[in-house]
Design an enzyme around this catalytic site. Structure first.
Site, PDB file in Angstrom:
ATOM      1  N   ASP A 181      -7.493   0.675   7.915  1.00  0.00           N
ATOM      2  CA  ASP A 181      -7.322   1.042   6.503  1.00  0.00           C
ATOM      3  C   ASP A 181      -6.649  -0.082   5.722  1.00  0.00           C
ATOM      4  O   ASP A 181      -7.039  -0.395   4.597  1.00  0.00           O
ATOM      5  CB  ASP A 181      -6.451   2.301   6.375  1.00  0.00           C
ATOM      6  N   ASP A 194      -0.841  -2.416   6.013  1.00  0.00           N
ATOM      7  CA  ASP A 194      -0.615  -2.075   7.415  1.00  0.00           C
ATOM      8  C   ASP A 194      -1.568  -2.857   8.315  1.00  0.00           C
ATOM      9  O   ASP A 194      -2.664  -3.227   7.902  1.00  0.00           O
ATOM     10  CB  ASP A 194      -0.857  -0.575   7.652  1.00  0.00           C
ATOM     11  N   GLU A 210       0.849  -1.166   0.000  1.00  0.00           N
ATOM     12  CA  GLU A 210       0.000   0.000   0.000  1.00  0.00           C
ATOM     13  C   GLU A 210       0.898   1.233   0.000  1.00  0.00           C
ATOM     14  O   GLU A 210       1.588   1.489   0.985  1.00  0.00           O
ATOM     15  CB  GLU A 210      -0.832  -0.143   1.283  1.00  0.00           C
ATOM     16  N   ASP A 220      -3.726  -2.117  10.339  1.00  0.00           N
ATOM     17  CA  ASP A 220      -4.792  -1.274  10.894  1.00  0.00           C
ATOM     18  C   ASP A 220      -6.050  -1.392  10.036  1.00  0.00           C
ATOM     19  O   ASP A 220      -6.087  -2.165   9.070  1.00  0.00           O
ATOM     20  CB  ASP A 220      -4.333   0.193  10.976  1.00  0.00           C
TER      21      ASP A 220
END
Ligand code: TSJ
Length: 649
Positions: free
Chosen positions: A513, A509, A436, A511
């Site tokens: 998102d 990541d 990403e 998280d």
């Protein structure tokens, strides 16, 4: 109410509050599967007592759709004052404190990791009501809890019975689980599989008859005992499948006694060689399923490969030395069960065994028996090894064909500019990391192995295609780059032979998102190249969220639970541990990224699968998830990314 009772109350709340707040962290959700995890945990505790040699019979009774009773005739949970909290009984501490398992109890086979071992307090916290009755020394001890809170002190009364035992009756809390209820079929199957896994136990199953539909295969009452253990279970499962060899390969071995004089444990196996059809390997540790395999499975693979190769080489069977574990596993249906002390588990759902000794012990025991069988049945052995060698040869031929098609034409000229390709063109070893953003892309490029690992950074823009039509999907530059890099085409034009990488690894990541982007990518693959998922090419990387350092020692943790556990387990109590939280992959030092997430020797990957029973559902579910809340998609990832494997290749 006395002051001391109040004080105790508060301590209990502190102990179990997190479980009620975030049940998913402890039991992986609040759905029907999680509901049954509670039952499995209680039954596992009774099984532990049986496996340790103290109980012979377990009664399991589904009393109504929300109430399960489990009893064993073991020693009875200790009721004496707890050494660390002398005002409480050991029993109360076990049921009201997180992590109150194994430590003081001296359970020799107690399972640990994930829910296992800490489970009874978790079950208690999530039960509207839980009653415990312990019988020992002609006394009956009883305590009742509600949502983890004791409703009375431990009561004690006389009993005429000479027998000892533990009884637990509980009803999961509808506040947590909503309208879920127990499934007789699921519980009955669980009892059968437990009985097959440990032939030393008799399970007496019963169920309120009104809960059984007329068409149900579940009996209202049954005494379950499998004198031949795994062999019985496998035999039942095979039905009329055509076998290459009869009888089955079954056996058990007690493992060598460890240096400290304690039992080295035990291994049991049942293996059927199939002419064709559904191959499978199901493994267990201390009767707990390990669907993600681990060291015990590695031991079995090694024993089979080495045994067959060596036989083939001495007998000069062509191509025998090319036989791999996959050639063998592709034509067996097998069950493997080990019993070891203090097993270590890993992976998001803690169902992969990582205890290293299991590998050596299983390999040793099995190899012995395999060599013995081969030597005693040379004709059958030759036929079997020749059959496997042919499979190996076929596999090599297929690969050669793929290689030549890949090397032809000008395919490399059409690769997207952002792709950092790898040198190898052998899809058995090549991997494409989808990352990403540019910054993470830069780190990944530095951390990769140039030979086998390629990196394609994707911009956040892919986000905007959340609810796009097919045309729009295909017009999206990021997805076009991705498709070009993969080389295998989409939709009707999909051609597996042109796939340029054996593993496609989504690395976002740790998280929300990141989870969002990962789920969008999975959706894209599911829509446009479902074959790729079906054939097991799609993976999720598992970057850690924390690094813990003290002195020269560094460990990584995947999430908060993992962090807590490592603080306790990997460092001395009171040590000043430096904890850093990685905000994103781009911020992680390259060496950390390499070691924890990309290097195949250390990392853990999740393989994305479509569970067989859900194949029909999945299409609808994906449709319904499209364009909706990211939290929902995150659930989807956790539910569907199964099969953690340490890829040791
Ligand atoms: F999960 C559970 F805790 F609720 C539970 C535990 C449920 C059921 C049905 C049974 C049990 C259980 C625990 N059965 N047997 C035991 N045994 C012990 O806890 C025990 C007994 C004696 C000793 C000892 O060292 O004397 C040690 C242990 C661990």
């Amino acid at each position: 109410m006395s002051d001391s009772y109040n004080a105790r109350d508060i301590e209990v709340l502190e102990g179990l509050e997190p479980v009620r707040k975030r049940p998913g962290m402890y039991i992986g959700g609040t759905d029907n599967a999680a509901y049954h995890h509670l039952a499995a945990e209680i039954i596992d505790n009774a099984m532990d007592e049986a496996v340790a040699g103290h109980a012979t019979t377990i009664d399991v009774c589904l009393e109504n759709s929300h109430t399960l009773m489990v009893h064993d005739n073991g020693r009875g949970i200790p009721t004496d004052p707890h050494p660390r909290f002398p005002e409480k009984s050991a029993l109360e501490v076990i049921f009201t404190t997180l992590h109150a398992g194994g430590k003081f109890s001296g359970k020799s086979y107690a399972t640990s990791g994930g829910l296992h071992g800490v489970g009874s307090s978790v079950v208690n916290a999530l039960s509207e009501k839980l009653e415990v009755e312990v019988t020992r020394n002609k006394r009956l001890y009883r305590q009742v809890f509600s949502k983890g809170v004791p409703q009375n002190g431990l009561t004690e009364s006389e009993t005429t019975s000479n027998r000892s035992g533990t009884l637990v009756r509980f009803s999961p809390d509808p506040e947590i689980f909503g309208p879920e209820q127990f499934s007789p079929t699921r519980l009955y199957q669980l009892c059968r599989s437990k009985a097959a896994l440990f032939r030393g136990v008799t399970i007496k199953w019963s169920c309120l008859p009104a809960l059984l539909k007329e068409s149900s295969d579940v009996p209202a009452k049954e005494t379950i005992q499998f004198p031949n253990g795994l062999e019985d279970a496998l035999q039942t499962e095979l039905g009329n499948d055509a076998l290459l060899l009869t009888p089955l390969w079954c056996g058990l071995a007690d493992l060598p006694v460890a240096a400290d004089g304690q039992s080295g444990g035990r291994v049991e196996w049942a293996i059927a060689f199939l002419e064709d059809g559904a191959s499978a390997l199901v493994s267990y540790c201390n009767t707990i399923p390990t669907p993600q395999g681990g060291t015990h499975e590695a031991g079995l693979r090694a024993a089979l490969v080495k045994g067959f190769r060596q036989w083939g080489e001495t007998r000069k069977i062509r191509r025998a030395s090319s036989i791999t574990a996959e050639d063998i596993l592709g034509c067996i249906n097998a069950k493997l069960s080990v019993f070891i002390r203090d097993p270590q588990f890993q992976g998001q759902t803690k169902d992969r065994l990582t205890t290293q000794e299991a590998n050596r012990l299983v390999e040793g025991a099995l190899r012995d028996r395999i060599d013995h069988w081969l030597g005693g049945n040379p004709q059958q052995a030759d036929a079997l090894v020749s059959f496997l060698a042919e499979r190996a040869e076929e596999r090599l031929r297929r690969r050669e064909k793929r290689e030549t098609t890949r090397k032809t034409a000008t395919r490399r000229l059409r690769l997207p500019g952002k792709l950092t390709d790898c040198a190898s063109t052998n899809t058995d070893e090549t991997e494409l990391f989808l990352v990403e953003g540019e910054s993470a892309g830069g780190s990944a490029r530095q951390a990769r192995s140039r030979e086998t690992q390629a990196v394609l950074p994707l911009r956040g823009k892919i986000l905007n295609v959340a609810s796009a039509t097919r045309d729009k999907l295909q017009a999206n530059q990021e997805l076009r780059d991705l498709t070009e890099a993969l080389g295998c085409g989409t939709g009707k034009d999909f051609n597996h032979d042109n796939l340029r990488y054996g593993r496609i690894i989504i690395m976002t990541d740790a998280d929300v998102d990141g989870a969002h982007i990962a789920s969008l990518l999975m959706t894209f693959f599911y829509r446009e190249m479902p074959e790729l998922i079906r054939r097991g090419h799609l993976y999720l990387a598992q970057p850690p969220l924390y690094r813990l350092t003290h002195g020269s020692k560094t460990v990584y943790a995947m999430d908060d639970t993992d962090k807590e556990r490592r603080v306790r387990k990997d460092f001395k109590a009171g040590a000043k541990i430096e904890i850093s939280r990685f905000k994103g992959l781009g911020e992680m030092p390259v060496s950390d990224l390499k070691e924890t997430t990309m290097d195949s020797r250390h990392r853990t990957l999740l393989r994305v699968t479509i569970p067989a029973e859900e194949r029909l559902l999945t299409k609808d579910r994906i449709e319904s998830l499209m364009g909706r809340k990211p939290e929902l998609r995150f659930r989807f990832i956790q539910d569907h990314a199964r099969n953690v494997e340490v890829l040791d290749i």
